[in-house]
Design a protein around this motif. Structure first.
Motif, mmCIF file in Angstrom:
data_model
loop_
_atom_site.group_PDB
_atom_site.id
_atom_site.type_symbol
_atom_site.label_atom_id
_atom_site.label_comp_id
_atom_site.label_asym_id
_atom_site.label_seq_id
_atom_site.Cartn_x
_atom_site.Cartn_y
_atom_site.Cartn_z
ATOM 1 N N PRO A 16 -6.412 5.571 2.817
ATOM 2 C CA PRO A 16 -5.781 5.157 1.560
ATOM 3 C C PRO A 16 -4.303 4.813 1.665
ATOM 4 O O PRO A 16 -3.813 3.983 0.924
ATOM 5 C CB PRO A 16 -5.988 6.362 0.646
ATOM 6 C CG PRO A 16 -6.250 7.520 1.538
ATOM 7 C CD PRO A 16 -6.898 6.966 2.768
ATOM 8 N N VAL B 249 0.810 -1.216 0.000
ATOM 9 C CA VAL B 249 0.000 0.000 0.000
ATOM 10 C C VAL B 249 0.846 1.270 0.000
ATOM 11 O O VAL B 249 1.645 1.491 0.900
ATOM 12 C CB VAL B 249 -0.952 0.019 1.213
ATOM 13 C CG1 VAL B 249 -1.705 1.353 1.258
ATOM 14 C CG2 VAL B 249 -1.933 -1.135 1.138
ATOM 15 N N SER B 250 0.649 2.083 -1.031
ATOM 16 C CA SER B 250 1.097 3.474 -0.995
ATOM 17 C C SER B 250 -0.157 4.330 -0.905
ATOM 18 O O SER B 250 -0.377 5.036 0.066
ATOM 19 C CB SER B 250 1.898 3.812 -2.251
ATOM 20 O OG SER B 250 1.929 5.205 -2.464
ATOM 21 N N TYR B 251 -1.017 4.244 -1.938
ATOM 22 C CA TYR B 251 -2.351 4.859 -1.902
ATOM 23 C C TYR B 251 -3.312 3.899 -2.579
ATOM 24 O O TYR B 251 -3.153 3.603 -3.763
ATOM 25 C CB TYR B 251 -2.368 6.209 -2.637
ATOM 26 C CG TYR B 251 -3.758 6.794 -2.838
ATOM 27 C CD1 TYR B 251 -4.258 7.774 -1.981
ATOM 28 C CD2 TYR B 251 -4.587 6.355 -3.878
ATOM 29 C CE1 TYR B 251 -5.545 8.294 -2.155
ATOM 30 C CE2 TYR B 251 -5.869 6.865 -4.053
ATOM 31 C CZ TYR B 251 -6.330 7.846 -3.189
ATOM 32 O OH TYR B 251 -7.601 8.360 -3.364
ATOM 33 N N ILE B 252 -4.287 3.412 -1.835
ATOM 34 C CA ILE B 252 -5.369 2.630 -2.431
ATOM 35 C C ILE B 252 -6.654 3.384 -2.127
ATOM 36 O O ILE B 252 -7.129 3.394 -0.986
ATOM 37 C CB ILE B 252 -5.458 1.200 -1.850
ATOM 38 C CG1 ILE B 252 -4.109 0.482 -1.930
ATOM 39 C CG2 ILE B 252 -6.546 0.412 -2.591
ATOM 40 C CD1 ILE B 252 -3.578 0.238 -3.308
ATOM 41 N N VAL C 33 1.093 7.475 0.561
ATOM 42 C CA VAL C 33 1.443 8.046 -0.759
ATOM 43 C C VAL C 33 2.757 8.822 -0.649
ATOM 44 O O VAL C 33 3.765 8.275 -0.245
ATOM 45 C CB VAL C 33 0.350 8.967 -1.364
ATOM 46 C CG1 VAL C 33 0.233 8.720 -2.863
ATOM 47 C CG2 VAL C 33 -0.973 8.842 -0.686
#
Lengths: 294, 258
Positions: free
Chosen positions: B127, A76-79, B130
């Protein structure tokens, strides 16, 4: 004289050999340039225990494969679903622990792939991750080391090596020389790091057409193992240069996913046929034309 | 002149930009995108800016699109930066300013994008991190959110994905020398900054129609208030004209925040 070997094949043939537990990476950023035709075929294959290595900004394809029951681990980085909100199936699976999460971030996924692609044993980063909680929840990835030149603290991260990469292009030839009309994002980085590279394209063109403008080739076929002709292969996402994302269809997916009814979506649009015939037939008339980007 | 709160935020954020900046925004960023375009059309003609996802540099698309990753941002752009450029710029300090949001922001400007509640048993799985680690390595960071309530503004983030100001010198030393960290926080109610001795969040100005008490009651920790807090300047007629006629021609920011 022997003939040069074409890599052109069907969706089904392209995904041959992908078994339970494979490490899968798909290209794209948010709803831009995701290889959805290849992902839908992967859903239809009904494999289990996949380890997904998404790009730093991913969502739809990961969420869909989780709903299909194909996933055991996600890096996961951005989901998420960008302007639509959190990714519903990812969120449920993460909160209920039905999938394992390898907690990472943008530079770690990117440089992990770079390490493999460049043949480096690991990559060294400045120690800024020490300012976050990432090293404490994922100590096997974020390793503190000493810079041998300055003696300062640095972070070492390991190589990341997908078994299979899935990438979509505006056009390519039968040998895999491919053109992304939206320019390079990281398709070359992904391809160099992956053991098997499967690409799809809106249009299969002659090698003469590729050779007419070789500086516009964004991925050389030498890194490609299989080529599939897949019109609307990014749908319902955007294919740079050709069509925009279909917000109405994305909302339909999202609403079903939120209500934990993604199976109804998959039955209608993914399992309904071999390939994307059922999906394309179910889209209201005129919708696809309205998405074209001039 | 009547304006929407998103327009007010965009104008306030444009004032954070300087003529020599190279700025970046991430996904779903209509307010900061408007701020960048406005700054370039007013006081910062030499500003450079990049949209993550699409890699568009100095995009001049005619309307605000809902995704910074949208290919259509390349219409009128001057360059398409691949992700490698973006990550290199992020690590090396070439980006001078970035706009960031978050699921939680705390009193020292730390940002959380990962989870609400305990990491091992999250109430909400977010999320992910990032590029928020780079709040430590952009020269200046402007935080912005489209909501202002005590669930978002918490005393301490449940997961630290974007560094603000650590209260521990042993951690602070990991920040690159060129980085100032978060410089301001723009919300639908107010603007905050960190101009305090211990880098605690301070109320800089309150938007027209709101009060210091209201902002404090919607914040989950005590804001530093020194003296009389000024009102956030309202957009000028010219700024609003440029936004509505040249940047947000479809009126996205007039509908974005209730």
């Amino acid at each position: 004289m022997a003939n040069r070997k074409s890599k052109l094949c069907s969706l089904k043939e392209a995904l041959d050999g992908i078994g339970d537990g494979a490490k899968i990476m798909a290209a794209g950023a948010h709803f831009n340039n995701i290889p959805m035709a290849l992902v839908r075929e992967l859903v239809r294959k009904r494999v289990r225990g996949l380890e997904l290595i998404p790009t730093p900004s991913a969502g739809l394809w990961v969420d869909m494969l989780i709903a299909a029951g194909s996933v055991s681990t996600v890096h996961v980085s951005y989901i998420g679903m960008e302007f639509l909100g959190l990714a519903p199936n990812f969120r449920r699976a993460a909160e209920s622990k039905s999938i394992a999460i390898d907690e990472r971030d943008e530079p770690t996924i990117f440089h992990g792939l770079r390490a493999t692609g460049a043949g480096l044993p690991f990559v060294v980063l400045p120690p800024i991750h020490k300012m976050t909680d990432l090293p404490s929840v994922n100590p096997k990835v974020y390793k503190e080391i000493q810079d041998p030149f300055t003696g300062e603290t640095a972070i070492a991260i390991p190589p990341l090596s997908p078994d299979v990469a899935l990438i979509h292009f505006a056009k390519c030839d039968e040998y895999g020389n491919a053109v992304s009309a939206g320019g390079r994002h990281m398709e070359d980085i992904i391809a160099k790091a992956s053991k098997r590279v499967i690409i799809s394209a809106e249009q299969i063109v002659t090698t003469d057409e590729i050779s007419a403008t070789p500086t516009q080739t964004t991925l050389p076929g030498v890194m490609v193992d299989a080529v599939v002709h897949a019109p609307y292969g990014c749908y319902p996402g955007t294919c740079p240069g050709l069509y925009a994302y279909d917000r109405t269809h994305l909302e339909e997916y999202y609403e079903l996913a939120r209500k934990n009814r993604t199976q109804a979506y998959l039955d209608k649009y993914v399992y309904g046929s071999d390939g994307d015939a059922a999906l394309l037939a179910a889209i209201p008339e005129g919708r696809l034309e309205s998405l074209r980007i001039v | 002149m009547e304006c929407s709160v998103a327009e007010l935020m965009a104008v306030a954020m444009s004032h954070e930009l300087r003529d020599d900046d190279f700025a970046a925004v991430g996904a779903a960023s209509q307010i900061p995108v408007c701020a960048l375009r406005l700054a370039q059309k007013t006081h910062a003609p030499n500003l450079w800016y990049l949209y993550g996802g699409s890699g568009a540099v100095n995009s001049k698309s005619k309307a605000l699109v809902e995704s910074a990753a949208d290919y259509r941002n390349l219409f009128g752009a001057e360059y398409r930066a691949p992700l490698m450029d973006i990550i290199d710029f992020e690590f090396s300090g070439r980006f001078t300013l970035c706009f960031f949001g978050g699921m939680q922001i705390d009193q020292y400007g730390n940002v959380n994008m990962v989870c609400i509640g305990d990491y091992e048993k999250p109430v909400v799985r977010g999320p992910g991190t990032v590029g928020t680690v780079f709040t430590s390595s952009f020269r200046r960071v402007v935080l912005y959110v489209q909501h202002h309530n005590p669930r978002l503004f918490v005393p301490k983030v449940d997961f630290l994905s974007g560094p603000g100001f650590p209260q521990d010198a042993a951690i602070e030393r990991y920040r690159p020398k060129f980085s100032e960290g978060p410089v301001s926080v723009v919300t639908p109610l107010a603007i905050m900054d960190f101009r305090t001795p211990d880098k605690r969040m301070r109320l800089r100005s309150v938007h027209p129609g709101h009060t210091v008490e209201e902002v404090q009651s919607q914040t989950g920790f005590e804001l530093v208030v020194d003296g009389t807090v000024p009102k956030t300047p309202e957009p000028t007629a010219e700024e609003l004209r440029i936004i509505r006629e040249e940047i947000d021609t479809t009126g996205v920011l007039r509908r974005l925040i209730e």
